[in-house]
Structures are given as C-alpha cells and as structure tokens.
Scaffold this motif. Structure first.
Motif, mmCIF file in Angstrom:
data_model
loop_
_atom_site.group_PDB
_atom_site.id
_atom_site.type_symbol
_atom_site.label_atom_id
_atom_site.label_comp_id
_atom_site.label_asym_id
_atom_site.label_seq_id
_atom_site.Cartn_x
_atom_site.Cartn_y
_atom_site.Cartn_z
ATOM 1 N N MET A 235 5.186 1.734 13.022
ATOM 2 C CA MET A 235 4.540 3.019 12.730
ATOM 3 C C MET A 235 3.135 2.776 12.161
ATOM 4 O O MET A 235 2.967 1.989 11.230
ATOM 5 N N LEU A 236 2.152 3.431 12.729
ATOM 6 C CA LEU A 236 0.791 3.294 12.243
ATOM 7 C C LEU A 236 0.602 4.078 10.954
ATOM 8 O O LEU A 236 1.070 5.202 10.819
ATOM 9 N N VAL A 237 -0.094 3.468 10.009
ATOM 10 C CA VAL A 237 -0.379 4.119 8.736
ATOM 11 C C VAL A 237 -1.871 4.363 8.652
ATOM 12 O O VAL A 237 -2.674 3.432 8.809
ATOM 13 N N ASN A 238 -2.251 5.603 8.418
ATOM 14 C CA ASN A 238 -3.672 5.945 8.332
ATOM 15 C C ASN A 238 -4.074 6.073 6.868
ATOM 16 O O ASN A 238 -3.934 7.125 6.248
ATOM 17 N N ILE A 239 -4.534 4.961 6.276
ATOM 18 C CA ILE A 239 -4.971 4.940 4.881
ATOM 19 C C ILE A 239 -6.429 4.519 4.852
ATOM 20 O O ILE A 239 -6.786 3.432 5.313
ATOM 21 N N PRO B 294 -0.273 2.260 -9.532
ATOM 22 C CA PRO B 294 -0.776 3.574 -9.116
ATOM 23 C C PRO B 294 -0.996 3.617 -7.603
ATOM 24 O O PRO B 294 -1.262 2.590 -6.973
ATOM 25 N N GLU B 295 -0.913 4.787 -7.045
ATOM 26 C CA GLU B 295 -1.037 4.959 -5.599
ATOM 27 C C GLU B 295 -2.384 4.457 -5.071
ATOM 28 O O GLU B 295 -2.460 3.876 -3.990
ATOM 29 N N PHE B 296 -3.451 4.640 -5.859
ATOM 30 C CA PHE B 296 -4.773 4.253 -5.355
ATOM 31 C C PHE B 296 -4.892 2.729 -5.219
ATOM 32 O O PHE B 296 -5.615 2.240 -4.349
ATOM 33 N N ILE B 297 -4.190 1.974 -6.064
ATOM 34 C CA ILE B 297 -4.207 0.517 -5.935
ATOM 35 C C ILE B 297 -3.399 0.093 -4.714
ATOM 36 O O ILE B 297 -3.828 -0.760 -3.924
ATOM 37 N N ILE B 298 -2.229 0.692 -4.549
ATOM 38 C CA ILE B 298 -1.389 0.365 -3.398
ATOM 39 C C ILE B 298 -2.136 0.635 -2.098
ATOM 40 O O ILE B 298 -2.159 -0.198 -1.183
ATOM 41 N N GLN C 233 -5.370 0.797 -1.607
ATOM 42 C CA GLN C 233 -6.524 -0.093 -1.430
ATOM 43 C C GLN C 233 -6.094 -1.494 -1.017
ATOM 44 O O GLN C 233 -6.900 -2.256 -0.453
ATOM 45 N N MET C 234 -4.834 -1.829 -1.256
ATOM 46 C CA MET C 234 -4.306 -3.128 -0.836
ATOM 47 C C MET C 234 -3.810 -3.105 0.612
ATOM 48 O O MET C 234 -3.266 -4.095 1.095
ATOM 49 N N TYR C 235 -4.005 -1.991 1.296
ATOM 50 C CA TYR C 235 -3.672 -1.876 2.713
ATOM 51 C C TYR C 235 -4.929 -2.194 3.509
ATOM 52 O O TYR C 235 -5.872 -1.395 3.563
ATOM 53 N N ILE C 236 -4.952 -3.389 4.106
ATOM 54 C CA ILE C 236 -6.162 -3.892 4.750
ATOM 55 C C ILE C 236 -5.827 -4.326 6.171
ATOM 56 O O ILE C 236 -4.972 -5.196 6.378
ATOM 57 N N ASN C 237 -6.486 -3.687 7.128
ATOM 58 C CA ASN C 237 -6.286 -4.036 8.545
ATOM 59 C C ASN C 237 -4.814 -4.048 8.948
ATOM 60 O O ASN C 237 -4.320 -4.964 9.609
ATOM 61 N N GLY C 238 -4.103 -3.002 8.517
ATOM 62 C CA GLY C 238 -2.718 -2.832 8.944
ATOM 63 C C GLY C 238 -1.678 -3.612 8.164
ATOM 64 O O GLY C 238 -0.517 -3.696 8.586
#
Length: 269
Positions: free
Chosen positions: A1-5, A162-166, A168-173
């Motif tokens: 599943m693609l995640v759009n973050i 926190p959600e914003f850290i999680i 931001q740790m999503y990088i190139n899928g």
C-alpha cells in the motif's frame, strides 16, 4: 500500500532571492543558547563578560569551515565531481568532529593571546557545547538525514514518538530509525550530567574531559546504527574510530594531569 506522507518543509523563510533553511536556524539557535549559558557562567567564574562573545566570533565560523572541510575530505570522490556543492552547507554535511577540532584549536590560540587558562575556558563551555549539539541534531531531522536503518511504522509508534517525528522518518517509501533523536537525547542527558558535575567541583579540565568521554561513548554506539556514515573500513565508521581515540585520549590526559600535579585548581576555585 502506498503511503502519501509529505516531509516537513526545509525552508524556514524566503525573502526574495534569500532562502533561510531550518537547518541553519536550528544550528544558530543552539549556538546562541550555548553562548548565553557560557557568558553567564564565565561571569560567575570571574572572567570578563565579553570573553565568550569574542571567542565565539572566531570559533564558530572556523568550526563550521572545519566541519565542512572534514566532511568533504572524506567524501572527496563525490565532491571532486561536484565542486559547486562544497559551499552548500544548508544541504547538510557538517561533521561534528571536524567542528570540534576547529573550535579547540581556536580556543587554544585565543587563550594564549588573552592570557587565559585553556582548561578553564573549555570547562565553562562544555555544557554549552553538548547542549548545542543536542539542539543541532534537529537540523538533521528537518533535512531527513543522519537516520538509522529501516524499521516499521509500528516500531516507531511503540517508541511513543509524536506523529510529526514518525512521518518525517518516512523517506522514499521506508521508515527509518530516528538516530538523530537518540543522539539528541543522549546529549541532553549529558548536559544535565555536566551541570551536576559542576557542583562536584572537579579539578580544572576534568569537566571538559567528562564531556569528551560522555559524548564519544554515545556517538560510538549511535553511529553504528546510521546509514550515512563516513567509512574508515568496510565495518568501522570514521566517527566510531575518532570516538575511541577521544575516549582513550581523554582518560590518559585526565590521569596524566593528576599524576603530574597539573590539575590542582578546581572548577569552583
């Protein structure tokens, strides 16, 4: 599943042709807060109020140049083909060990010219340095760099981040270890430890040596988790090697200064 973050915007402010990045703002904030604390402490330790302001005017630009030079030297295969990128420090690529080398050399010269004790200066500065490092790691966070290996979102959620850290740790899928955060927390803890050691009234120089040991221990282990390290060998990272050297050097200097009677003065004297 693609995640759009979508990652956080790296740009803090744009003023016409001038672009100010969060990376620089955060590092600058760490420098200013560290300077504020050092100035207050230096006055309590009997130094002129302007001492650390004058020192920082020399030490900070030299430290930045040395931090960048250190990084570029060990990545020369890349930068030799991309010379125009060498000055682009807002893209990241400041090696803390290079910055420390530049700052220490500057402080040695500054102390000699002003007729001050180098050890007294670095003892006062030690908590400020490690606090600035704790803050500065958030610049890496904004650039999505200095992260560790792949993990799952569930792993990050179990850390109660926190959600914003999680996000931001999503990088190139892929999600990654927030090693920037691990080091930031280690350094923040070190800052509190150094404040406590001030009250212990160690001998002159030993507060700074305690900083070197504390920081280097944390850096050694956290560096082993990172994916963007400068490598010395196939398995040993340059920062890990330097950390080992610094720990051994700090311990040897500590023992040598005590046995030779070079550390008679105490921090609170």
């Amino acid at each position: 599943m693609l995640v759009n973050i979508q990652p956080l915007d790296r740009v803090f402010l744009e003023l016409g042709p001038i672009t100010i990045y969060w990376y620089g703002v955060i590092i600058g904030t760490g420098v200013l807060l560290g300077l504020f604390l050092a100035v207050r402490e230096s006055e309590r330790r009997g130094l002129p109020k302007e001492t650390f302001v004058d020192l920082v005017l020399f030490a900070v630009p030299i430290a930045i140049l040395c931090a960048r030079a250190y990084y570029v030297i060990f990545q020369w295969d890349y930068y030799s083909q991309h010379l125009a990128q060498i000055p682009q420090i807002w893209q990241g690529g400041l090696a803390i060990h290079g910055g420390l080398i530049g700052a220490i050399i500057t402080t040695i010269v500054f102390a000699k010219v002003r007729g001050l004790s180098f050890w007294k200066l670095v003892d006062i500065a030690a908590p400020s340095i490690i606090l600035g490092q704790a803050i500065g790691r958030w610049g890496n966070f904004m650039n999505q760099e200095a992260h560790g290996g792949p993990v799952t979102r569930e792993f990050l959620e179990n850390l109660h981040l926190p959600e914003f850290i999680i996000n931001q740790m999503y990088i190139n899928g892929q999600y990654y270890h927030p090693t920037f955060l691990y080091e930031s927390l280690w350094n923040l803890t070190g800052f509190l430890v150094l404040l406590l050691l001030r009250k212990v009234n160690l001998r002159r120089g030993e507060l700074f040596l305690s900083y070197v040991i504390w920081y280097s221990i944390g850096r050694f282990f956290i560096e082993g988790m990172r994916m963007d390290s400068l490598m010395l060998t196939d398995t040993l990272r340059i920062a890990q090697f330097i950390s080992i050297v610094l720990i051994i050097t700090a311990v040897v200097v500590w023992i040598f200064r005590r046995t030779k009677g070079l550390a008679k003065e105490r921090y609170l004297d």
